[in-house]
Scaffold this active site. Structure first.
Site: not given
Ligand code: GLN
Ligand code: ZN
Length: 758
Positions: A16-17, A433, A516, A645, A667, A696
């Protein structure tokens, strides 16, 4: 016996949140309605704990986005650039969480990092030289009051001073020692105020205490808490640690005037030894984490009773609870109506863990626990093996030799061969991706899963999406294309569903960051691939274009780390089983003409042990080989990419190289490309694609800003092995911002390329 909870999941049993916050972001509801939803959730969660007789129920563990951000805001740690927007309190909060682009200005979000070795992400507080540290928020007080109005006495919880300073980023000249006095004063004020309000206990979360501590750290700990605790207040203070043991500072903790100390006896391998060696003061309460807050299996009462009995030999006043916040497990097994009981009776999510605590409390108070019904039921459930081994899989793992983990020839030789084969321009552009999972994608998948859309129609939809996505990537001029991952709800779930050995919940959501949530699969049995998984999609996309299409797989370590693992096999064995399954997929893709294959290890860093001394022995010694096992069988022409990441890699750059991928994307953009400096300083050998913009956030980077980022990378590591890509997959983004951003990225790459050539 009494029971205590450190934190409860906050997104709501039906998320819900998440939905309310997202509606608020889209302007569909106002702040009032958002706050009402939040209050309803808090009340439901408090009542659930009350119903199970939990003696210490937390408040303040709720958050609109992140509890570290909440603590920063409480203490007025709002950087100037967010203040300058002139937004109201809630809007400023969300601007820090996700960036802001609108009439008031254009600012990026705070950096985001993994919360210790979990898949939860917190926002990194920034402490500017101009910061005026004092109580500026009222959330912690309001929520305490709110619970009290419902007739529930709670223990307000916030991030403790030590952990806050360890996690924060100092953006100016000041360091922890310069602001320690202000921090102390602010925490003392919180204590005083809660004391006036009548609170009996407060909980300071100090997970940083389970990491390797230097003598300076330990000094800082004492220098913070001695004055914080010496102020005049009537509140009892619990210092709550979790995710490990406090071997470096146990004696210091004992010497400080805390009223309660929370220790983790599940992940803290030395917690019991510490008690045995150093004892526990008579006048303090030991909050013992004895039920895993990290995994979803039923607690084995016989073992827990034994542990608590042992703990009680050393500590007079013991309270039991989960090992950490229940934030890291889903809400309730009762929503899992699709999975057969044979599975679900082995699971304990947050609600079931509350019930386990209630039962354990009863058993611990019983003169004859083994005669109790609850105990016997638990024994019966856990007697005997849960599932049968897959002998073929076990044999394949047992037969692995060093050769299976080594790719030949070595990287430099492969690099030349691939350069010739792929003929990519300098600074090749690509994506990580996934492309936006727009509402139409999610709706049709949901309908398909409910059986409302026939298989053929769903397939057609997905293939149309792929075709459209490939066409648009070609049109904007990306160099290496992807199919877009529309068929995947989630990078781990999708593969898990196609492999034997995994089981899935329908509602087992866990918060990952902000709104998320992820639904981690459960590794139930031995893992095997019985059919190709991605070949059809990759080959279809490849057939639509002359440009190379990159195959997209999830790596074994990430599969393992983002699942709830079984606990009856060592992680190494599970990782090798998964690696062999993905290896078969890699070889199938290659055989079908896919020349570039990306094997994502987004979560490789995540489960690094919190203590450096454990890194190799307990983790990297099998995690890196598991990755190598996946790709060691490919030809030299085939270019293996991986993606990782989080923003910190400087401490494991050699291990990342040892994965032996040809190209690695990272990332990085949220930490201002610190990573690039790391790559330079270490002489990083493989191709590298540090993300040039943050995905993000919905913010669209402009061409100039992207060019500046690319130039900076070129200056640091040279153009020869540099790739240009966003910092992660685009699935959570909207269409418009995605294509606009990518267009800018391709243009920026082209312009820098021209500068280099000119
Ligand atoms: N290949 C995945 C995407 O593009 C990689 C996601 C991720 O690094 N969290 O969603
Ligand atoms: Zn990533």
């Amino acid at each position: 016996m009494r029971t205590s909870v450190i934190g409860y999941p906050r997104i709501g049993a039906a998320r819900e949140l998440k939905f309310a916050v997202e509606k608020y972001f889209r302007g569909e509801i106002g702040a009032g309605e958002l706050r009402r939803t939040a209050a309803e959730l808090r009340s439901a969660h408090w009542r659930a704990q009350q119903a199970c007789g939990i003696n210490f129920i937390p408040s303040g563990d709720f958050s609109f986005y992140d509890h570290v951000l909440d603590t920063a805001v409480l203490f007025n740690l709002v950087p100037e650039r967010y203040r300058a927007l002139g937004l109201d309190e809630l809007e400023t909060y969300f601007a820090m969480a996700r960036g802001y682009q609108g009439p008031r200005g254009d600012v990026k979000a705070l950096a985001m990092r993994k919360w210790f070795n979990t898949n939860y992400h917190y926002l990194v507080p920034e402490i500017e030289d101009s910061a005026e540290i004092r109580i500026a928020g009222s959330k912690i007080f309001d929520e305490y009051e709110e619970a009290r109005r419902l007739g529930i006495e709670t223990r307000p919880a916030l991030v403790g001073a030590f952990t806050l300073l360890k996690l924060a980023r100092f953006t100016g000249r000041k360091r922890a020692e310069h602001i320690a006095d202000d921090i102390v004063r602010a925490y003392r004020d919180v204590l005083a105020r809660l004391g006036e309000m009548g609170a009996r206990w407060i909980q300071f979360d100090e997970p940083s205490l389970v990491t390797d501590l230097t003598p300076e750290d330990i000094r800082l700990l004492a220098e913070l808490y001695r004055p914080i605790l010496s102020g005049k207040h009537s509140v009892k203070v619990l210092v709550q640690t979790y995710f490990g043991d406090v071997r470096d500072c146990y004696d210091v903790l004992l010497s400080l005037p805390f009223d309660g100390i929370g220790l983790d006896f599940v992940e803290g391998v030395q917690s019991l030894v510490l008690l045995q060696k150093h004892g526990f003061p008579e006048n303090k309460t030991l909050f013992a984490g004895v039920v895993s807050g990290r995994n979803i299996w039923r607690n084995r009462y016989a073992d827990t009773l034994r542990t608590v009995r042992e703990i009680r030999r050393y500590a007079r006043d013991v309270v039991i609870g989960p090992s950490c916040s229940l934030l890291h497990v889903p809400y309730s097994v009762k929503h899992e109506t699709r999975l057969p009981q044979d599975y679900t009776r082995h699971f304990a999510f947050a609600e079931e863990k509350l019930r386990e605590l209630a039962e354990l409390k009863r058993l611990l108070d019983s003169p004859n626990p083994t005669k109790e019904e609850a105990y016997k039921r638990n024994e019966a459930l856990l007697a005997g093996p849960r599932c049968k081994p897959d002998e073929a899989v076990r044999a394949r793992v047992a037969a692995l030799t060093e050769r299976d983990f080594t790719r030949l020839p070595a990287l430099p030789e492969r690099e030349a061969i691939q350069r010739n084969n792929l003929k990519l321009p300098p600074l090749p552009t690509t994506t990580i991706g996934s492309f936006p999972q727009t509402p139409d994608v999610r709706a049709i998948r949901a309908a398909y899963r409910k059986g409302e859309v026939p298989e053929e129609a769903y397939r057609r939809f997905i293939f149309d999406k792929i075709a459209d996505c490939v066409r648009r990537q070609e049109e904007i001029g990306l160099d290496v294309l992807v199919h877009g991952e529309f068929e995947r709800s989630d990078m781990v779930e999708y593969f898990g569903e196609c492999l034997d050995g995994f089981v899935f919940t329908t509602n087992g959501w866990v918060q990952s960051y902000g709104t998320r949530c992820v639904k981690p699969p459960i590794i139930w049995g031995d893992v095997r691939r019985s059919r190709p998984i991605t070949v059809e999609h990759a080959v279809f996309a490849d057939g639509l274009t002359d440009r190379p299409v990159k195959g997209m797989l999830t790596g074994p370590v990430t599969m393992l780390n983002w699942s709830f693992p079984r606990e009856d096999l060592p992680p190494k064995e599970i990782a090798f089983q998964i690696a062999l399954a993905i290896r078969d997929e890699v070889l199938d893709l290659e055989a079908h003409g896919i020349d570039i294959i990306q094997i994502d290890e987004a979560a490789l860093r995540e489960k690094l042990p919190l203590r450096r001394s454990d890194w190799h022995a307990q983790y990297l010694s099998w995690a890196i080989p598991a990755f190598r096992l996946v790709h060691s069988g490919v030809r030299s022409e085939t270019q293996i990419h991986t993606h990782m990441c989080y923003s910190r890699f400087e401490d494991m750059i050699r291990e990342i190289e040892a994965m032996d991928a040809d190209v690695i994307s990272f990332e990085a953009s949220r930490s201002d490309l610190e990573l690039v400096e790391t790559l330079r300083a270490s002489g990083f050998r493989p191709g590298a694609g540090p993300g040039v913009y943050d995905i993000h956030s919905p913010r669209i980077p402009d061409v100039e800003e992207l060019k500046a980022a690319i130039r900076k990378m070129v200056r640091a590591i040279g153009p020869a092995r540099l790739w240009i890509n966003p910092d992660c997959g685009l699935k959570t983004r909207g269409e418009d911002e995605t294509w606009a951003s990518l267009r800018h990225m391709v243009q920026a790459a082209a312009e820098v390329r021209a500068e280099l050539e000119g």
